[in-house]
Design a protein around this motif. Structure first.
Motif, PDB file in Angstrom:
ATOM      1  N   GLN A  39      13.300  10.026  -1.777  1.00  0.00           N
ATOM      2  CA  GLN A  39      13.172  10.514  -0.409  1.00  0.00           C
ATOM      3  C   GLN A  39      11.878  10.053   0.259  1.00  0.00           C
ATOM      4  OE1 GLN A  39      14.162  14.607   0.224  1.00  0.00           O
ATOM      5  NE2 GLN A  39      16.137  14.370  -0.764  1.00  0.00           N
ATOM      6  N   CYS A  40      11.325   8.946  -0.227  1.00  0.00           N
ATOM      7  CA  CYS A  40      10.071   8.456   0.337  1.00  0.00           C
ATOM      8  C   CYS A  40      10.206   8.185   1.831  1.00  0.00           C
ATOM      9  CB  CYS A  40       9.591   7.213  -0.406  1.00  0.00           C
ATOM     10  SG  CYS A  40      10.789   5.862  -0.513  1.00  0.00           S
ATOM     11  N   ASN A  63      12.805  -6.246  -1.227  1.00  0.00           N
ATOM     12  CA  ASN A  63      13.392  -7.092  -2.254  1.00  0.00           C
ATOM     13  C   ASN A  63      13.451  -8.529  -1.736  1.00  0.00           C
ATOM     14  OD1 ASN A  63      15.674  -8.534  -3.652  1.00  0.00           O
ATOM     15  ND2 ASN A  63      15.669  -6.635  -4.842  1.00  0.00           N
ATOM     16  N   ASN A  64      12.902  -9.468  -2.493  1.00  0.00           N
ATOM     17  CA  ASN A  64      12.835 -10.862  -2.055  1.00  0.00           C
ATOM     18  C   ASN A  64      14.198 -11.532  -1.969  1.00  0.00           C
ATOM     19  OD1 ASN A  64      10.042 -10.844  -1.780  1.00  0.00           O
ATOM     20  ND2 ASN A  64       9.717 -11.462  -3.898  1.00  0.00           N
ATOM     21  N   ARG A  65      15.174 -11.078  -2.715  1.00  0.00           N
ATOM     22  CA  ARG A  65      16.498 -11.698  -2.686  1.00  0.00           C
ATOM     23  C   ARG A  65      17.402 -11.085  -1.629  1.00  0.00           C
ATOM     24  NH1 ARG A  65      17.363 -10.538  -8.475  1.00  0.00           N
ATOM     25  NH2 ARG A  65      15.151 -10.175  -8.522  1.00  0.00           N
ATOM     26  N   SER A  66      17.443  -9.762  -1.581  1.00  0.00           N
ATOM     27  CA  SER A  66      18.400  -9.097  -0.702  1.00  0.00           C
ATOM     28  C   SER A  66      17.826  -8.692   0.657  1.00  0.00           C
ATOM     29  CB  SER A  66      18.956  -7.840  -1.384  1.00  0.00           C
ATOM     30  OG  SER A  66      17.938  -6.853  -1.486  1.00  0.00           O
ATOM     31  N   GLY A  67      16.495  -8.573   0.733  1.00  0.00           N
ATOM     32  CA  GLY A  67      15.881  -8.106   1.976  1.00  0.00           C
ATOM     33  C   GLY A  67      15.935  -6.598   2.142  1.00  0.00           C
ATOM     34  N   SER A  68      16.468  -5.901   1.160  1.00  0.00           N
ATOM     35  CA  SER A  68      16.534  -4.441   1.263  1.00  0.00           C
ATOM     36  C   SER A  68      15.194  -3.829   0.869  1.00  0.00           C
ATOM     37  CB  SER A  68      17.652  -3.880   0.367  1.00  0.00           C
ATOM     38  OG  SER A  68      17.362  -4.143  -0.987  1.00  0.00           O
ATOM     39  N   GLY A  69      14.950  -2.636   1.363  1.00  0.00           N
ATOM     40  CA  GLY A  69      13.718  -1.939   1.057  1.00  0.00           C
ATOM     41  C   GLY A  69      13.838  -1.142  -0.215  1.00  0.00           C
ATOM     42  N   GLY A  70      12.761  -1.134  -1.000  1.00  0.00           N
ATOM     43  CA  GLY A  70      12.772  -0.408  -2.256  1.00  0.00           C
ATOM     44  C   GLY A  70      11.900   0.831  -2.265  1.00  0.00           C
ATOM     45  N   HIS A  71      10.896   0.892  -1.386  1.00  0.00           N
ATOM     46  CA  HIS A  71       9.987   2.028  -1.354  1.00  0.00           C
ATOM     47  C   HIS A  71       9.158   1.936  -0.087  1.00  0.00           C
ATOM     48  CE1 HIS A  71       7.558   5.318  -2.855  1.00  0.00           C
ATOM     49  NE2 HIS A  71       6.452   4.594  -2.800  1.00  0.00           N
ATOM     50  N   ALA A  72       8.595   3.054   0.332  1.00  0.00           N
ATOM     51  CA  ALA A  72       7.715   3.068   1.500  1.00  0.00           C
ATOM     52  C   ALA A  72       6.569   4.042   1.246  1.00  0.00           C
ATOM     53  CB  ALA A  72       8.480   3.479   2.752  1.00  0.00           C
ATOM     54  N   PRO A 131      14.084   2.229   3.666  1.00  0.00           N
ATOM     55  CA  PRO A 131      12.773   1.659   3.993  1.00  0.00           C
ATOM     56  C   PRO A 131      12.836   0.482   4.965  1.00  0.00           C
ATOM     57  CG  PRO A 131      12.921   2.085   1.633  1.00  0.00           C
ATOM     58  CD  PRO A 131      14.290   2.312   2.211  1.00  0.00           C
ATOM     59  N   ALA A 132      13.773  -0.432   4.780  1.00  0.00           N
ATOM     60  CA  ALA A 132      13.851  -1.610   5.657  1.00  0.00           C
ATOM     61  C   ALA A 132      14.218  -1.213   7.086  1.00  0.00           C
ATOM     62  CB  ALA A 132      14.845  -2.623   5.104  1.00  0.00           C
ATOM     63  N   LYS A 133      15.031  -0.190   7.233  1.00  0.00           N
ATOM     64  CA  LYS A 133      15.410   0.269   8.576  1.00  0.00           C
ATOM     65  C   LYS A 133      14.187   0.858   9.294  1.00  0.00           C
ATOM     66  CE  LYS A 133      19.440   1.932   9.595  1.00  0.00           C
ATOM     67  NZ  LYS A 133      20.645   2.747   9.699  1.00  0.00           N
ATOM     68  N   LEU A 134      13.400   1.664   8.600  1.00  0.00           N
ATOM     69  CA  LEU A 134      12.196   2.219   9.207  1.00  0.00           C
ATOM     70  C   LEU A 134      11.212   1.095   9.544  1.00  0.00           C
ATOM     71  CD1 LEU A 134      10.488   4.605  10.133  1.00  0.00           C
ATOM     72  CD2 LEU A 134       9.653   4.836   7.774  1.00  0.00           C
ATOM     73  N   MET A 135      11.088   0.118   8.669  1.00  0.00           N
ATOM     74  CA  MET A 135      10.197  -1.011   8.912  1.00  0.00           C
ATOM     75  C   MET A 135      10.596  -1.740  10.198  1.00  0.00           C
ATOM     76  SD  MET A 135       9.660  -4.402   6.532  1.00  0.00           S
ATOM     77  CE  MET A 135      11.277  -5.033   6.987  1.00  0.00           C
ATOM     78  N   LYS A 136      11.884  -1.965  10.389  1.00  0.00           N
ATOM     79  CA  LYS A 136      12.360  -2.662  11.598  1.00  0.00           C
ATOM     80  C   LYS A 136      12.103  -1.833  12.850  1.00  0.00           C
ATOM     81  CE  LYS A 136      15.724  -5.405   9.131  1.00  0.00           C
ATOM     82  NZ  LYS A 136      17.084  -5.515   8.640  1.00  0.00           N
ATOM     83  N   ASP A 137      12.319  -0.535  12.777  1.00  0.00           N
ATOM     84  CA  ASP A 137      12.034   0.340  13.925  1.00  0.00           C
ATOM     85  C   ASP A 137      10.537   0.367  14.227  1.00  0.00           C
ATOM     86  OD1 ASP A 137      14.701   0.965  14.223  1.00  0.00           O
ATOM     87  OD2 ASP A 137      14.537   3.000  13.420  1.00  0.00           O
ATOM     88  N   ASP A 165       2.259   8.794  -0.255  1.00  0.00           N
ATOM     89  CA  ASP A 165       3.130   7.974  -1.098  1.00  0.00           C
ATOM     90  C   ASP A 165       4.202   8.856  -1.737  1.00  0.00           C
ATOM     91  OD1 ASP A 165       4.064   5.720  -2.436  1.00  0.00           O
ATOM     92  OD2 ASP A 165       2.584   5.856  -4.043  1.00  0.00           O
ATOM     93  N   PRO A 166       5.126   9.368  -0.914  1.00  0.00           N
ATOM     94  CA  PRO A 166       6.122  10.306  -1.441  1.00  0.00           C
ATOM     95  C   PRO A 166       6.968   9.686  -2.547  1.00  0.00           C
ATOM     96  CG  PRO A 166       6.419   9.960   0.934  1.00  0.00           C
ATOM     97  CD  PRO A 166       5.332   9.063   0.488  1.00  0.00           C
ATOM     98  N   ALA A 167       7.049  10.386  -3.641  1.00  0.00           N
ATOM     99  CA  ALA A 167       7.843   9.977  -4.806  1.00  0.00           C
ATOM    100  C   ALA A 167       7.396   8.637  -5.372  1.00  0.00           C
ATOM    101  CB  ALA A 167       9.340   9.954  -4.466  1.00  0.00           C
ATOM    102  N   GLY A 168       6.150   8.264  -5.126  1.00  0.00           N
ATOM    103  CA  GLY A 168       5.640   6.998  -5.631  1.00  0.00           C
ATOM    104  C   GLY A 168       5.279   7.073  -7.102  1.00  0.00           C
TER     105      GLY A 168
END
Length: 191
Positions: free
Chosen positions: A141-142, A51-60, A165-171, A73-76
């Motif tokens: 559950q993506c 998300n461009n405003r909050s920085g939170s992840g929306g999907h992976a 998603p954002a937590k996995l991205m950072k790891d 693409d789980p649950a995509g």
């Protein structure tokens, strides 16, 4: 229920609401026709919609270049006639199709972070087999499914299983050799 707990549940629901979809089963002929074998060495690409405003992840999602190139693409919700799907695995992920995926997700509200890492052929093939065996994902559950898959691969033991998603991205960014690119688009309503 405490205020903090209620707030956490609301944030989780909002963060994960972009994940969701229905599994499908493409016919054998479509899957065979779409098959794409990349000339590149084996790799994985973690795709995170931010998300461009909050920085939170929306999907992976996870592109896997093994004996063939697919996207887990789980649950995509994305689909394309050139990319037949079976239980959240999209076949035939050639570069222009992957570009279509990224452009479909990038918009004024979100951008796509692509984190590419080259792996051994054995690791890539195991990732492919795990994705094929995973079955259809439940909504929201993506990242849980992708992080669970990655934790079964050699070299990815430092990751944590997560819904976020954002937590996995950072790891994932902490893994040695990760190459990161981002896709931005401001075409409001054209995706």
């Amino acid at each position: 229920m405490t205020f903090l707990r209620a707030l956490i549940l609301v944030v989780m629901a909002a963060t994960l609401s972009a994940c969701g979809g229905q599994s499908v089963w493409a016919p054998d002929e479509a899957v065979q026709k779409a098959r794409y074998d990349s000339p590149e060495p084996a790799y994985l690409v973690l795709k995170t919609m931010i998300n461009n405003r909050s920085g939170s992840g929306g999907h992976a999602a996870l592109t896997i270049n093994a004996s063939q190139t697919v996207m887990y693409d789980p649950a995509g919700r994305w689909s394309h006639p050139l990319g037949p799907e079976r239980n959240d695995v999209v076949f035939g992920m050639f570069p222009k199709l992957e570009e279509n995926y990224d452009n479909w997700h990038a918009r004024t509200t979100h951008h796509v972070v692509n984190q590419k890492i080259y792996v051994s052929e054995e690791v890539a093939e195991k990732a492919l087999q795990l994705a094929l065996a995973a079955g259809p994902s439940l909504d929201a559950q993506c990242t849980l499914n992708i992080s669970g898959l990655l934790l079964q691969l050699e070299g990815f033991e430092s990751l944590r299983r997560t819904y976020f998603p954002a937590k996995l991205m950072k790891d994932f960014a902490k893994l040695p050799g990760v190459q990161t690119t981002k896709v931005f688009d401001d075409d409001e309503g054209k995706n």
